[in-house]
Design an enzyme around this catalytic site. Sequence first.
Site, short mmCIF file in Angstrom:
data_model
loop_
_atom_site.label_atom_id
_atom_site.label_comp_id
_atom_site.label_asym_id
_atom_site.label_seq_id
_atom_site.Cartn_x
_atom_site.Cartn_y
_atom_site.Cartn_z
N PRO A 221 13.18 -21.66 83.61
CA PRO A 221 13.03 -22.16 82.34
C PRO A 221 11.89 -23.28 82.19
CG PRO A 221 14.68 -23.66 83.78
CD PRO A 221 14.28 -22.33 84.56
N ASN A 222 11.27 -23.16 80.80
CA ASN A 222 10.00 -23.85 80.35
C ASN A 222 8.99 -23.20 81.07
OD1 ASN A 222 11.64 -25.67 78.70
ND2 ASN A 222 12.34 -26.74 80.92
N ARG B 275 2.52 -27.12 78.16
CA ARG B 275 3.51 -28.00 78.59
C ARG B 275 2.76 -28.79 79.86
NH1 ARG B 275 8.00 -26.81 83.04
NH2 ARG B 275 8.85 -28.95 82.96
N TYR C 96 0.82 -29.09 85.19
CA TYR C 96 1.20 -27.80 85.24
C TYR C 96 -0.25 -26.97 85.06
CZ TYR C 96 5.83 -28.96 85.31
OH TYR C 96 7.17 -29.60 85.94
N ASN D 51 9.93 -18.59 90.99
CA ASN D 51 9.61 -20.19 90.52
C ASN D 51 10.86 -20.41 89.62
OD1 ASN D 51 9.16 -22.66 89.23
ND2 ASN D 51 6.88 -22.01 88.77
N ALA E 89 13.20 -26.03 86.85
CA ALA E 89 14.22 -27.04 87.16
C ALA E 89 15.52 -26.43 87.52
CB ALA E 89 14.61 -27.87 85.75
N HIS F 4 16.58 -27.16 91.49
CA HIS F 4 17.18 -28.57 92.07
C HIS F 4 18.51 -28.70 91.45
CE1 HIS F 4 13.03 -29.31 92.43
NE2 HIS F 4 12.90 -29.07 90.98
N ASP G 108 23.28 -18.64 95.22
CA ASP G 108 24.39 -17.47 95.49
C ASP G 108 24.14 -16.10 94.91
OD1 ASP G 108 26.14 -19.44 96.35
OD2 ASP G 108 27.46 -19.36 94.74
N GLU H 144 10.08 -18.81 97.54
CA GLU H 144 10.14 -19.90 96.46
C GLU H 144 8.75 -20.47 96.26
OE1 GLU H 144 11.91 -24.33 95.93
OE2 GLU H 144 12.94 -23.16 97.46
N HIS I 84 6.10 -23.18 93.59
CA HIS I 84 6.05 -24.07 92.38
C HIS I 84 4.60 -24.33 92.00
CE1 HIS I 84 10.31 -24.78 92.60
NE2 HIS I 84 10.24 -24.84 93.86
N LEU I 85 4.13 -24.62 91.14
CA LEU I 85 2.85 -24.99 90.54
C LEU I 85 2.53 -26.45 91.06
CD1 LEU I 85 3.12 -23.83 86.98
CD2 LEU I 85 1.57 -22.83 88.48
N SER I 86 3.52 -27.59 90.92
CA SER I 86 3.47 -28.62 91.32
C SER I 86 3.81 -28.98 92.55
CB SER I 86 3.91 -29.62 90.18
OG SER I 86 5.25 -29.64 90.16
N ARG J 185 6.76 -35.87 93.40
CA ARG J 185 7.01 -36.04 92.07
C ARG J 185 8.41 -36.94 91.91
NH1 ARG J 185 7.04 -31.39 88.23
NH2 ARG J 185 7.40 -32.86 86.87
#
Length: 146
Positions: free
Chosen positions: A9-10, A17, A22, A73, A76, A79, A86, A97, A99-101, A106
Amino acid sequence: MRFLLINGPNLNLLGSREPSIYGSITLESIESNLKKKAQDEGVQLDCFQSNFEGALVERIQQAVGEVDAILINAGAYTHTSIALRDALLGVGIPYVELHLSNTFGREQFRHKSFISDRAVGVVSGFGVMSYQLAFQGLLAHLNETQ
């Protein structure tokens, strides 16, 4: 060899954004650059993005017998989603896995990942380069284990 890149998402809003977190590059550019890298390595890369948890779960399930590995990626959902965890465990496809940040730099709620403990590896905090590093790491892992 065939990889699947999943963005949650996003991530479709990349480029506009929160660029201070990001960056300013779009998801389309990230995917295009990674596809070029994959082609250079002899890997076919399929890309999928959705803001909907169920669509992500379905795409992971559809990957069985179709791909050798997954780059994810989950945004959200990293988390919050036991369903994604699953699905990833259920299909038995190796995944990284990413992530950009730096999620550990954070908010506290971003420090917990439901998918990292079973991942081949986790790459975070390197901006756009996180995608390249995750790809390289996953490719090296598969080459070593095959």
